[in-house]
Design an enzyme around this catalytic site. Structure first.
Site, PDB file in Angstrom:
ATOM      1  N   HIS A  58      -1.625   0.264  -9.733  1.00 52.37           N
ATOM      2  CA  HIS A  58      -2.280  -0.850  -8.869  1.00 52.37           C
ATOM      3  C   HIS A  58      -3.050  -2.219  -9.616  1.00 52.37           C
ATOM      4  O   HIS A  58      -4.238  -2.351  -9.540  1.00 52.37           O
ATOM      5  CB  HIS A  58      -3.347  -0.339  -8.077  1.00 52.37           C
ATOM      6  CG  HIS A  58      -3.357  -1.060  -6.787  1.00 52.37           C
ATOM      7  ND1 HIS A  58      -4.037  -0.539  -5.573  1.00 52.37           N
ATOM      8  CD2 HIS A  58      -3.485  -2.476  -6.331  1.00 52.37           C
ATOM      9  CE1 HIS A  58      -4.188  -1.368  -4.588  1.00 52.37           C
ATOM     10  NE2 HIS A  58      -3.996  -2.624  -5.264  1.00 52.37           N
ATOM     11  N   GLU A  64      -3.742   7.183  -3.896  1.00 54.47           N
ATOM     12  CA  GLU A  64      -4.196   6.690  -5.224  1.00 54.47           C
ATOM     13  C   GLU A  64      -5.386   6.968  -5.523  1.00 54.47           C
ATOM     14  O   GLU A  64      -6.319   6.836  -4.584  1.00 54.47           O
ATOM     15  CB  GLU A  64      -3.642   5.117  -5.589  1.00 54.47           C
ATOM     16  CG  GLU A  64      -4.240   4.227  -4.768  1.00 54.47           C
ATOM     17  CD  GLU A  64      -3.818   2.901  -4.829  1.00 54.47           C
ATOM     18  OE1 GLU A  64      -2.506   2.742  -4.470  1.00 54.47           O
ATOM     19  OE2 GLU A  64      -4.705   2.132  -5.247  1.00 54.47           O
ATOM     20  N   ARG A  89       0.858  -1.205   0.123  1.00 53.01           N
ATOM     21  CA  ARG A  89       0.081   0.122  -0.042  1.00 53.01           C
ATOM     22  C   ARG A  89       0.802   1.314  -0.016  1.00 53.01           C
ATOM     23  O   ARG A  89       1.972   1.054   0.565  1.00 53.01           O
ATOM     24  CB  ARG A  89      -0.924   0.047   1.267  1.00 53.01           C
ATOM     25  CG  ARG A  89      -2.022  -0.937   1.261  1.00 53.01           C
ATOM     26  CD  ARG A  89      -3.334  -0.626   0.386  1.00 53.01           C
ATOM     27  NE  ARG A  89      -4.349  -1.470   0.274  1.00 53.01           N
ATOM     28  CZ  ARG A  89      -4.345  -2.517  -0.337  1.00 53.01           C
ATOM     29  NH1 ARG A  89      -3.316  -2.838  -1.326  1.00 53.01           N
ATOM     30  NH2 ARG A  89      -5.181  -3.334  -0.432  1.00 53.01           N
TER      31      ARG A  89
HETATM   32  O1  LIG Z   1      -5.510  -7.585  -2.791  1.00 50.84           O
HETATM   33  C1  LIG Z   1      -5.185  -6.508  -2.410  1.00 50.84           C
HETATM   34  O2  LIG Z   1      -5.251  -6.208  -1.187  1.00 50.84           O
HETATM   35  C2  LIG Z   1      -4.848  -5.915  -3.772  1.00 50.84           C
HETATM   36  O3  LIG Z   1      -4.316  -4.489  -3.212  1.00 50.84           O
HETATM   37  C3  LIG Z   1      -4.644  -5.952  -5.074  1.00 50.84           C
HETATM   38  O4  LIG Z   1      -3.504  -5.461  -5.522  1.00 50.84           O
END
Ligand SMILES: O=C(O)C(=O)CO
Length: 332
Positions: A290, A272, A243
C-alpha cells in the site's frame, strides 16, 4: 471568545507549519486517547467541544471505524471530519450525513502518485517482473522468467474512471494501450478523452488488462468476484491500487491458479496488512505494501489539502472537498 476546537487524530509529518498556522482560527489539540473506549470517554471530557477533526488512515487503530456507534458518542459541536486520503471507506457516510457532519477526502492530490504505482503494476504484471526479480535472487538469471507480453496494442479496461482512473488512462496510452472504462455514470467527452464507455460485462469480457480504480463502499465490495472472473478473457492481467475488498481475494487466488488470470499487480489487500497465503506464494503476483501515495511530495500535498479543508470548515462552515455522496445528496 474562544476559538473553535480542532482535533488531530493521527500524525501530521510534512505540513506541521501549516497545521500550526491553523491556530490563527482554531484551538488545536492532538488526540492522545489510546483506544476507542478511551476516545469515547474523552469525547465526553476534554474533546467535548471539538468542531472539526483531521484524521489519518492509520488513526483507525485508535478510534476504530467512524460508524454509527461512534458518531452517537460525538459531541453535538463536531460537524466536520476531514480525512487524509482519497478512500474514505473507514467512515460511514450515511450516519455522518444524518448527524449533519460534513466529510472531506483528498481527491486529485493522490492521482498521479497512485497512477504511477498502478502503471508500474500493469507493466510489472504484463512483463513478469516479479518472476524475473525472484529468479535473479535465486541465481537463475532470466532462465525461469516466462516470455512476457507488451502493453502496446492491448485493451485496458478501467473500472472506476475518477481522477486516478483517468491518470492511469493517460499513462497507459503513452505505452500504446487502448482504454475503455466502466463507471457508475458516463463521463463527459472532455473527461473521458477518447476512452470508450462500456458496460461492466463488456469490459470484463473484452479487456486484456483490467485496472481497479473504484472506491470501496457497501455497493462496490467484491465487485470482482467469482462470477466476474468467469466472464473475463483467459489470461487476463489485473492491477489494483484501490482497496483490496473491491475484489474477492480468495476468488482471485483461484483464478490465478486456474490460469484465468495470467498475472496481477496489487498494492492493496482485503485484510491488509494480512495477505492471502495464495498471493504471497504465487510468484506471478507483484505485491506492494500500500505505497500508492507514499512519496514526500504527495504526502505533503495531502496533508495541506486536509488543513485547507479544516480552515474552510472553520471560516466558512463548508469543507472544500466534500465527498461525492454528500455533494450528490445536496445536504450541505
Ligand atoms: O489515499 C488513499 O485512500 C490511499 O489509499 C493511499 O494509497
Amino acid at each position: 471568545m474562544s476559538k473553535p476546537h480542532v482535533l488531530l487524530l493521527g500524525d501530521i509529518t510534512h505540513a506541521k507549519a501549516e497545521w500550526e498556522a491553523l491556530s490563527d482560527v482554531a484551538t488545536l489539540s492532538i488526540c492522545d486517547s489510546g483506544n476507542r473506549e478511551q476516545f469515547i470517554k474523552d469525547l465526553k471530557g476534554k474533546y467535548s467541544d471539538v468542531v472539526a477533526v483531521f484524521r489519518t488512515f492509520k488513526s483507525v487503530g485508535i478510534t476504530g471505524r467512524i460508524d454509527a456507534e461512534l458518531i452517537k458518542e460525538f459531541p453535538p459541536t463536531l460537524k466536520f471530519v476531514c480525512h487524509n486520503g482519497a478512500g474514505y471507506d473507514q467512515i460511514d457516510v450515511e450516519p455522518c450525513s444524518a448527524a449533519g457532519i460534513q466529510i472531506s477526502n483528498c481527491p486529485s492530490t493522490v492521482d498521479d502518485a497512485t497512477a504511477d504505482v498502478n502503471m508500474m503494476l500493469i507493466l510489472g504484471a504484463l512483463r513478469n517482473f516479479n518472476q524475473a526479480a525472484v529468479g535473479l535472487r535465486r541465481g537463475e538469471w532470466n532462465s525461469t522468467t516466462p516470455l512476457a507480453n507488451d502493453p502496446e496494442g492491448k485493451l485496458l479496461g478501467i473500472v472506476g474512471m475518477g481522477g486516478i482512473g483517468r491518470a492511469v488512462k493517460r499513462r497507459a496510452e503513452a505505452f500504446g494501450m487502448t482504454v475503455q472504462y466502466y463507471n457508475r455514470r458516463e463521463l463527459s467527452p472532455e473527461l473521458s478523452a477518447g476512452a470508450k464507455y462500456v458496460s461492466f460485462d463488456e469490459l470484463l469480457a473484452t479487456s486484456d488488462v483490467i485496472s481497479l480504480n473504484l472506491p470501496l463502499n457497501a455497493n462496490t465490495r467484491h465487485t470482482i468476484n467469482k462470477a466476474a472472473f468467469d466472464k473475463m478473457k483467459d489470461g487476463v492481467v489485473i492491477a489494483n491500487t484501490a482497496r483490496g475488498a473491491v475484489m474477492d481475494e480468495a476468488a482471485l487466488v483461484e483464478a490465478l491458479e486456474s490460469g484465468k488470470v495470467k498475472s496481477c499487480g496489487l498494492d492493496v489487500f482485503e485484510n491488509e496488512p494480512t495477505i492471502h497465503e495464495g498471493l504471497l506464494k504465487n510468484e506471478k503476483v507483484m505485491l506492494l505494501p500500500h505505497v500508492g501515495t507514499l512519496t514526500y511530495e504527495t504526502q505533503k500535498k495531502m496533508e495541506v489539502q486536509v488543513i485547507d479543508n479544516i480552515r474552510a470548515a472553520i471560516t466558512s462552515a463548508k469543507v472544500n472537498t466534500l465527498v461525492p455522496e454528500q455533494v450528490a445528496a445536496g445536504i450541505f
